[in-house]
Design an enzyme around this catalytic site. Structure first.
Site, PDB file in Angstrom:
ATOM      1  CG  ASP A 189      -6.122  -7.470  -1.530  1.00  0.00           C
ATOM      2  OD1 ASP A 189      -5.049  -7.648  -1.177  1.00  0.00           O
ATOM      3  OD2 ASP A 189      -6.673  -6.215  -1.315  1.00  0.00           O
ATOM      4  CG  HIS A 243      -2.165  -1.032   0.892  1.00  0.00           C
ATOM      5  ND1 HIS A 243      -1.996  -2.317   1.637  1.00  0.00           N
ATOM      6  CD2 HIS A 243      -3.053  -0.879   0.085  1.00  0.00           C
ATOM      7  CE1 HIS A 243      -3.158  -2.759   1.273  1.00  0.00           C
ATOM      8  NE2 HIS A 243      -3.675  -2.130   0.210  1.00  0.00           N
ATOM      9  CD  GLU A 287     -10.240  -5.854  -2.361  1.00  0.00           C
ATOM     10  OE1 GLU A 287      -9.194  -5.526  -2.753  1.00  0.00           O
ATOM     11  OE2 GLU A 287     -10.998  -5.714  -1.456  1.00  0.00           O
ATOM     12  CB  CYS A 313     -10.331   0.033  -8.230  1.00  0.00           C
ATOM     13  SG  CYS A 313     -10.679  -1.178  -7.143  1.00  0.00           S
TER      14      CYS A 313
HETATM   15  C1  PEP Z   1      -6.882  -3.955  -4.738  1.00  0.00           C
HETATM   16  O1  PEP Z   1      -6.634  -4.988  -3.811  1.00  0.00           O
HETATM   17  O2  PEP Z   1      -6.673  -4.243  -5.932  1.00  0.00           O
HETATM   18  C2  PEP Z   1      -7.210  -2.618  -4.127  1.00  0.00           C
HETATM   19  C3  PEP Z   1      -7.725  -2.024  -5.075  1.00  0.00           C
HETATM   20  O3  PEP Z   1      -7.468  -2.505  -2.899  1.00  0.00           O
HETATM   21  P1  PEP Z   1      -6.133  -2.137  -2.070  1.00  0.00           P
HETATM   22  O4  PEP Z   1      -4.803  -2.318  -3.031  1.00  0.00           O
HETATM   23  O5  PEP Z   1      -6.329  -0.869  -1.443  1.00  0.00           O
HETATM   24  O6  PEP Z   1      -5.930  -3.566  -1.244  1.00  0.00           O
HETATM   25 MG    MG Z   2      -7.698  -4.711  -1.995  1.00  0.00          MG
END
Ligand code: PEP
Ligand code: MG
Length: 552
Positions: free
Chosen positions: A459, A195, A435, A510
């Site tokens: 994820d 992250h 996810e 996303c």
């Molecule tokens: C993902 O898992 O692709 C996502 C957008 O959420 P994060 O990266 O915040 O876990």
């Molecule tokens: Mg995620």
């Protein structure tokens, strides 16, 4: 000149001084002072620096988050000026001969204990503030305090922009940095899909990870960070500096060419139109998203609000932020994801239990459903914000029908309660993140009960391939575009899109793969409707999409 190689996780070039970030560990305070007068002066200086910092935070919050949040800092300032508390600290130095650190530690801890023993919620909160201000003073008493460097007080040249180096950064470290002073980030550890790396991309800050050669001795030197090539040069010679300065100018020119694409559709030559929206992690990113001509916000990672503080934000504080976001883009949709806490997105005050495998533990929607008071507070803030624009609420890591229906029930109860209280509530759409492979397998059942899907490939990849996204050793597996791992992922994306479309709901991506231009065609062939990416990636992807022809 020293050259160090790392792995680029956020592109770009930065030129400037280097600072080594110490992290948040505290040095244990020495008990006895050698010179009492000197300790009193040190205390006074630290107190002034802490007050200045709180004033800075007060002004920044007032501007960005509203009066409610800003008042927290006003209360901190009052605490730093509390005569009784200060007298207690000074006595410990003057009469008992303790160091400033030791005196602050003892006096503030005693005060916090007194307040928390009063069995009153308000006083309990004040006790936390006392501990918070104790930490502030301890930090200010440390000569080399990174907190002060980045927040504008206490160092020789505090506001000078710099490239920040560290062993590693937690997302909670990065979210607290003052962006205007941040040129780039380089770490010894770290991974592509952590992250922290995503945060750097969202903020448009160049970043390298796994750069083993950097060290504390680099502090104060000048460097060129070429995050496109994955190299950092320490003490560059004149020729190198000139070369990079001219490259920076060229990049600037390339960026202005992309400006012509603003207002144009993200549409392939054969007429497939994709919605291009932005991923953001704070209201500070709204401008960048607007500048990039985003057609809305596809993912506002609300958890960063929770990481940029020392307690859970209140309903009012959250409402102010969400309202600001939906108003900024109205009538375009702003999708705010409910808090995805857990794994690397954690900070001390949350007191999360240590888990052997946190990615497989109590995170995201599981965390929210296990902490109903916190979840309810966020849902109420979101529902109140829905009255001010076009809001999408996104639930992270839904893996079962019951998680979705429990969340829907809570939303319904919060809505009814708000209406009973006479609060305005607007309409909203409810989406879920896809996810986990479980979500893909039951996508039909889930699609029947929500308004949109957003596929979190970061994820989905981690759980499909059983690869920890924060483990450096796994990085190379995340890198191999086109290998069987991607085949499994693309097949799941296709399945989720088909299920969504069977139920008439749109499906977007996303996760970070959405911003990889080499994969754009494959993703479009999976028939996705939307790409939500960091603001800096929107126009380059629009260019790419407009060059594609899916008939071939
Ligand atoms: C993902 O898992 O692709 C996502 C957008 O959420 P994060 O990266 O915040 O876990
Ligand atoms: Mg995620």
């Amino acid at each position: 000149m020293i050259t160090a190689k790392g792995k680029s996780v956020s592109g770009g070039i930065a030129i400037g001084p280097v600072r080594w970030h110490q992290g948040e560990e505290r040095i244990a305070a020495a008990e006895w002072a050698e010179d009492r007068e000197r300790e009193l002066i040190r205390l006074e200086k630290a107190r002034n620096a802490a007050v200045l910092r709180q004033q800075g935070l007060y002004e920044r919050s007032l501007k960005e988050l509203g009066k409610g949040t800003a008042e927290v800092f006003a209360a901190h300032i009052m605490m730093l000026e509390d005569i009784d508390l200060l007298t207690a600290v000074r006595r410990k130095i003057k009469e008992q001969g303790h160091t400033a650190e030791y005196a602050v530690q003892e006096a503030f801890e005693a005060q916090a204990k007194r307040l928390s023993g009063l069995d009153d919620d308000y006083m309990g909160e004040r006790a936390r503030d006392v501990i918070e201000m104790q930490k502030e003073l301890m930090t200010a008493l440390r000569e080399d305090s990174p907190g002060y460097l980045w927040n504008g007080s206490g160092r020789e040249d505090p506001e000078k922009p710099a490239i920040l180096l560290a062993e590693d950064f937690m997302p909670s470290n990065v979210v607290r940095l003052d962006r205007s002073s941040l040129l780039g980030l380089v770490t010894r550890e770290g991974t592509q899909n952590s992250h922290t790396a995503i945060l750097a991309r969202t903020m448009g800050v160049p970043m390298l990870v796994q750069c083993g050669e950097i060290g504390e001795s680099w502090d104060g030197h000048c460097a060129v960070l070429d995050a496109d090539a994955g190299i950092v040069y320490l003490d560059p010679d004149r020729e190198m500096l000139a070369r990079y300065e001219s490259r920076e100018k060229k990049q600037e020119a390339g960026r202005s060419e992309l400006q012509d694409l603003k207002g144009k559709a993200s549409e392939t030559r054969d007429g497939r139109r994709i919605r291009m929206v932005a991923n953001i992690s704070s209201p500070e990113d709204l401008n960048a998203a607007r500048e990039a001509d985003a057609e809305g916000i596809g993912l506002f990672r609300s958890e960063y609000l929770f990481l940029d503080g020392d307690r859970f934000p209140t309903e009012e504080e959250q409402f102010q932020v969400y309202r600001k976001a939906v108003e900024a883009f109205a009538p375009k949709r702003v999708v705010i994801r409910s808090c995805d806490i857990g794994t690397d997105k954690r900070t001390a005050y949350m007191q999360l239990p240590t888990e052997e495998n946190p990615a497989l533990g109590c995170r995201a929607i599981r965390f929210c459903l296990c902490h109903p008071d916190m979840f309810r507070t966020q849902l109420r803030a979101l529902l109140r914000a829905s009255a001010f624009g076009n809001l999408g609420i996104l639930l992270p890591m839904i893996s079962s029908e019951s998680e979705l229906s429990e969340s829907r029930t809570m939303l319904k109860q919060c809505r009814e309660a708000l209406l009973r209280e006479g609060m305005p509530v607007g309409s909203y759409t409810l989406g879920i993140m896809i996810e986990t492979p479980a979500a893909v397998m039951i996508a039909d059942e889930l699609a029947g009960n929500c308004d949109f899907f957003s596929i979190g490939t970061n994820d989905l990849m981690q759980y499909t391939l059983a690869m920890d996204r924060t483990a450096p050793a796994m990085n190379r597996y995340f890198d191999t575009h086109g290998d069987p791992g991607y085949t499994a992922l693309l097949r799941q994306i296709r399945m989720a899109v088909k299920a969504g479309h069977r139920h008439g709901i749109p499906v977007g991506i996303c996760g970070e793969l959405g911003a990889v231009p080499e994969l754009t065609e494959a993703l479009l062939r999976c028939e996705i409707d939307e790409l939500s990416v960091n603001p800096g990636a929107i126009l380059p992807l629009r260019k790419k999409i407009r060059e594609l022809d899916l008939r071939n």
